[in-house]
Motif scaffolding. Structure first.
Motif, PDB file in Angstrom:
ATOM      1  N   TYR A  62      -8.325  -3.582   1.943  1.00 35.90           N
ATOM      2  CA  TYR A  62      -9.751  -3.240   1.959  1.00 35.90           C
ATOM      3  C   TYR A  62     -10.579  -4.482   2.284  1.00 35.90           C
ATOM      4  O   TYR A  62     -11.446  -4.450   3.158  1.00 35.90           O
ATOM      5  CB  TYR A  62     -10.151  -2.641   0.612  1.00 35.90           C
ATOM      6  CG  TYR A  62     -11.584  -2.194   0.524  1.00 35.90           C
ATOM      7  CD1 TYR A  62     -11.959  -0.928   0.965  1.00 35.90           C
ATOM      8  CD2 TYR A  62     -12.570  -3.015  -0.014  1.00 35.90           C
ATOM      9  CE1 TYR A  62     -13.271  -0.498   0.879  1.00 35.90           C
ATOM     10  CE2 TYR A  62     -13.889  -2.600  -0.104  1.00 35.90           C
ATOM     11  CZ  TYR A  62     -14.232  -1.344   0.342  1.00 35.90           C
ATOM     12  OH  TYR A  62     -15.536  -0.924   0.265  1.00 35.90           O
ATOM     13  N   GLU A  63     -10.313  -5.562   1.589  1.00 35.08           N
ATOM     14  CA  GLU A  63     -11.081  -6.790   1.789  1.00 35.08           C
ATOM     15  C   GLU A  63     -10.846  -7.382   3.178  1.00 35.08           C
ATOM     16  O   GLU A  63     -11.764  -7.895   3.805  1.00 35.08           O
ATOM     17  CB  GLU A  63     -10.746  -7.815   0.706  1.00 35.08           C
ATOM     18  CG  GLU A  63     -11.300  -7.419  -0.653  1.00 35.08           C
ATOM     19  CD  GLU A  63     -10.849  -8.324  -1.795  1.00 35.08           C
ATOM     20  OE1 GLU A  63      -9.951  -9.185  -1.593  1.00 35.08           O
ATOM     21  OE2 GLU A  63     -11.394  -8.164  -2.905  1.00 35.08           O
ATOM     22  N   CYS A 100       0.836  -1.209   0.000  1.00 39.97           N
ATOM     23  CA  CYS A 100       0.000   0.000   0.000  1.00 39.97           C
ATOM     24  C   CYS A 100       0.866   1.253   0.000  1.00 39.97           C
ATOM     25  O   CYS A 100       0.518   2.246  -0.648  1.00 39.97           O
ATOM     26  CB  CYS A 100      -0.933   0.001   1.209  1.00 39.97           C
ATOM     27  SG  CYS A 100      -2.273  -1.192   1.130  1.00 39.97           S
ATOM     28  N   PHE A 132     -11.148   4.550   3.784  1.00 46.52           N
ATOM     29  CA  PHE A 132     -10.062   3.808   3.148  1.00 46.52           C
ATOM     30  C   PHE A 132      -9.252   4.698   2.209  1.00 46.52           C
ATOM     31  O   PHE A 132      -8.040   4.514   2.077  1.00 46.52           O
ATOM     32  CB  PHE A 132     -10.565   2.553   2.432  1.00 46.52           C
ATOM     33  CG  PHE A 132     -10.540   1.336   3.312  1.00 46.52           C
ATOM     34  CD1 PHE A 132      -9.340   0.696   3.594  1.00 46.52           C
ATOM     35  CD2 PHE A 132     -11.702   0.841   3.871  1.00 46.52           C
ATOM     36  CE1 PHE A 132      -9.297  -0.420   4.416  1.00 46.52           C
ATOM     37  CE2 PHE A 132     -11.676  -0.271   4.694  1.00 46.52           C
ATOM     38  CZ  PHE A 132     -10.473  -0.908   4.967  1.00 46.52           C
ATOM     39  N   PHE A 181      -5.258   5.030   2.538  1.00 47.40           N
ATOM     40  CA  PHE A 181      -4.295   4.879   1.452  1.00 47.40           C
ATOM     41  C   PHE A 181      -3.452   6.141   1.254  1.00 47.40           C
ATOM     42  O   PHE A 181      -2.270   6.067   0.943  1.00 47.40           O
ATOM     43  CB  PHE A 181      -4.998   4.482   0.151  1.00 47.40           C
ATOM     44  CG  PHE A 181      -5.723   3.153   0.247  1.00 47.40           C
ATOM     45  CD1 PHE A 181      -5.191   2.097   0.969  1.00 47.40           C
ATOM     46  CD2 PHE A 181      -6.944   2.975  -0.369  1.00 47.40           C
ATOM     47  CE1 PHE A 181      -5.850   0.876   1.073  1.00 47.40           C
ATOM     48  CE2 PHE A 181      -7.622   1.758  -0.277  1.00 47.40           C
ATOM     49  CZ  PHE A 181      -7.072   0.711   0.453  1.00 47.40           C
ATOM     50  N   TYR A 189     -12.755  -4.867   5.617  1.00 52.66           N
ATOM     51  CA  TYR A 189     -14.076  -4.361   5.221  1.00 52.66           C
ATOM     52  C   TYR A 189     -15.115  -4.613   6.319  1.00 52.66           C
ATOM     53  O   TYR A 189     -15.814  -3.689   6.750  1.00 52.66           O
ATOM     54  CB  TYR A 189     -14.530  -4.987   3.901  1.00 52.66           C
ATOM     55  CG  TYR A 189     -15.904  -4.548   3.478  1.00 52.66           C
ATOM     56  CD1 TYR A 189     -16.090  -3.356   2.783  1.00 52.66           C
ATOM     57  CD2 TYR A 189     -17.027  -5.306   3.792  1.00 52.66           C
ATOM     58  CE1 TYR A 189     -17.355  -2.937   2.400  1.00 52.66           C
ATOM     59  CE2 TYR A 189     -18.297  -4.893   3.414  1.00 52.66           C
ATOM     60  CZ  TYR A 189     -18.461  -3.711   2.724  1.00 52.66           C
ATOM     61  OH  TYR A 189     -19.709  -3.297   2.360  1.00 52.66           O
ATOM     62  N   LEU A 242     -17.110   4.301   4.846  1.00 53.19           N
ATOM     63  CA  LEU A 242     -15.984   3.371   4.858  1.00 53.19           C
ATOM     64  C   LEU A 242     -15.071   3.590   3.659  1.00 53.19           C
ATOM     65  O   LEU A 242     -13.847   3.588   3.796  1.00 53.19           O
ATOM     66  CB  LEU A 242     -16.477   1.922   4.889  1.00 53.19           C
ATOM     67  CG  LEU A 242     -15.391   0.862   5.032  1.00 53.19           C
ATOM     68  CD1 LEU A 242     -14.612   1.053   6.329  1.00 53.19           C
ATOM     69  CD2 LEU A 242     -16.005  -0.524   4.967  1.00 53.19           C
ATOM     70  N   ASN A 243     -15.655   3.795   2.488  1.00 52.66           N
ATOM     71  CA  ASN A 243     -14.836   4.051   1.302  1.00 52.66           C
ATOM     72  C   ASN A 243     -14.018   5.331   1.456  1.00 52.66           C
ATOM     73  O   ASN A 243     -12.839   5.372   1.098  1.00 52.66           O
ATOM     74  CB  ASN A 243     -15.700   4.106   0.046  1.00 52.66           C
ATOM     75  CG  ASN A 243     -16.207   2.745  -0.362  1.00 52.66           C
ATOM     76  OD1 ASN A 243     -15.651   1.714   0.018  1.00 52.66           O
ATOM     77  ND2 ASN A 243     -17.280   2.723  -1.126  1.00 52.66           N
ATOM     78  N   GLN A 283      -3.777  -2.609  -1.927  1.00 53.70           N
ATOM     79  CA  GLN A 283      -4.889  -1.800  -1.425  1.00 53.70           C
ATOM     80  C   GLN A 283      -6.176  -2.632  -1.390  1.00 53.70           C
ATOM     81  O   GLN A 283      -6.931  -2.573  -0.418  1.00 53.70           O
ATOM     82  CB  GLN A 283      -5.071  -0.553  -2.289  1.00 53.70           C
ATOM     83  CG  GLN A 283      -3.928   0.433  -2.143  1.00 53.70           C
ATOM     84  CD  GLN A 283      -4.036   1.607  -3.107  1.00 53.70           C
ATOM     85  OE1 GLN A 283      -4.683   1.531  -4.140  1.00 53.70           O
ATOM     86  NE2 GLN A 283      -3.374   2.710  -2.749  1.00 53.70           N
ATOM     87  N   LYS A 284      -6.389  -3.396  -2.433  1.00 54.17           N
ATOM     88  CA  LYS A 284      -7.580  -4.257  -2.494  1.00 54.17           C
ATOM     89  C   LYS A 284      -7.547  -5.295  -1.370  1.00 54.17           C
ATOM     90  O   LYS A 284      -8.562  -5.535  -0.714  1.00 54.17           O
ATOM     91  CB  LYS A 284      -7.663  -4.952  -3.856  1.00 54.17           C
ATOM     92  CG  LYS A 284      -8.890  -5.805  -4.018  1.00 54.17           C
ATOM     93  CD  LYS A 284      -8.935  -6.476  -5.380  1.00 54.17           C
ATOM     94  CE  LYS A 284     -10.185  -7.336  -5.450  1.00 54.17           C
ATOM     95  NZ  LYS A 284     -10.120  -8.358  -6.446  1.00 54.17           N
TER      96      LYS A 284
END
Length: 182
Positions: free
Chosen positions: A21-22, A9, A50, A54, A25, A46-47, A17-18
């Motif tokens: 996030y996962e 990240c 994140f 990042f 989440y 939440l988005n 990053q994915k």
């Protein structure tokens, strides 16, 4: 594993990053849903959180636990969201009548996490935010007042009203369930 994801990240790798996030989440949603009006709004908060993670991942001190750092960003993002949307709802007319449940009367029931979240979401944004910050997050009224740019007395008042409203919501929910199962 987490250190590797964070390192990716920091290099702005999309796959890292994915993964982050996962991985977080569900944890993040469990926080944002307490502050949001709906699941959609919770996802939006939440988005946004994140995105901040990042953008600021380089400032994260890897010698410290990650979850508290993430939690703080999520809570601050929820507070920012509250400030952004409170302008339209400064004076809240969502006042329920004085609680008719006696002080000594106890209600014992088993509510699911989802039912509790749905009840908290029924509170006005001002009441819901103060309730979460005080009851769940453990902030003092002085700290809440500073975060939300309100008077300390307003924080105390909003908490009191949130509790009364929640009691009324629980009472209505129990009454409805009794009629359905009756």
């Amino acid at each position: 594993m987490l250190a590797k994801i964070i390192k990716g990240c920091r290099k702005r790798r999309r796959e890292s990053q994915k993964e982050l996030y996962e991985k977080f989440y569900a944890y993040g949603m469990s926080i944002t849903l307490r502050y949001a009006d709906s699941r959609e709004q919770g996802v939006e908060i939440l988005n946004d959180a994140f995105m901040k993670v990042f953008e600021n991942i380089k400032s994260y001190d890897q010698s410290r636990p990650f979850k508290p750092w993430l939690r703080r960003i999520i809570i601050n993002t929820a507070i920012n969201h509250y400030h952004k949307y409170k302008k339209g709802a400064v004076h809240d007319s969502f006042e329920l009548h004085e609680n008719s449940i006696g002080q000594k009367e106890a209600i014992t029931c088993s509510l699911s996490y989802q039912e509790i979240i749905e009840m908290v979401q029924q509170l006005s944004p001002a009441y819901r935010t103060v309730f979460n910050l005080y009851v769940i997050e453990g902030f003092s009224h002085r700290e809440i007042a500073n975060m939300l740019d309100i008077a300390e007395g307003t924080s105390k008042s909003n908490l009191s009203k949130a509790k009364k409203n929640l009691q009324e919501i629980v009472k209505k929910n129990l009454s409805y369930n009794r009629k359905q199962n009756g």
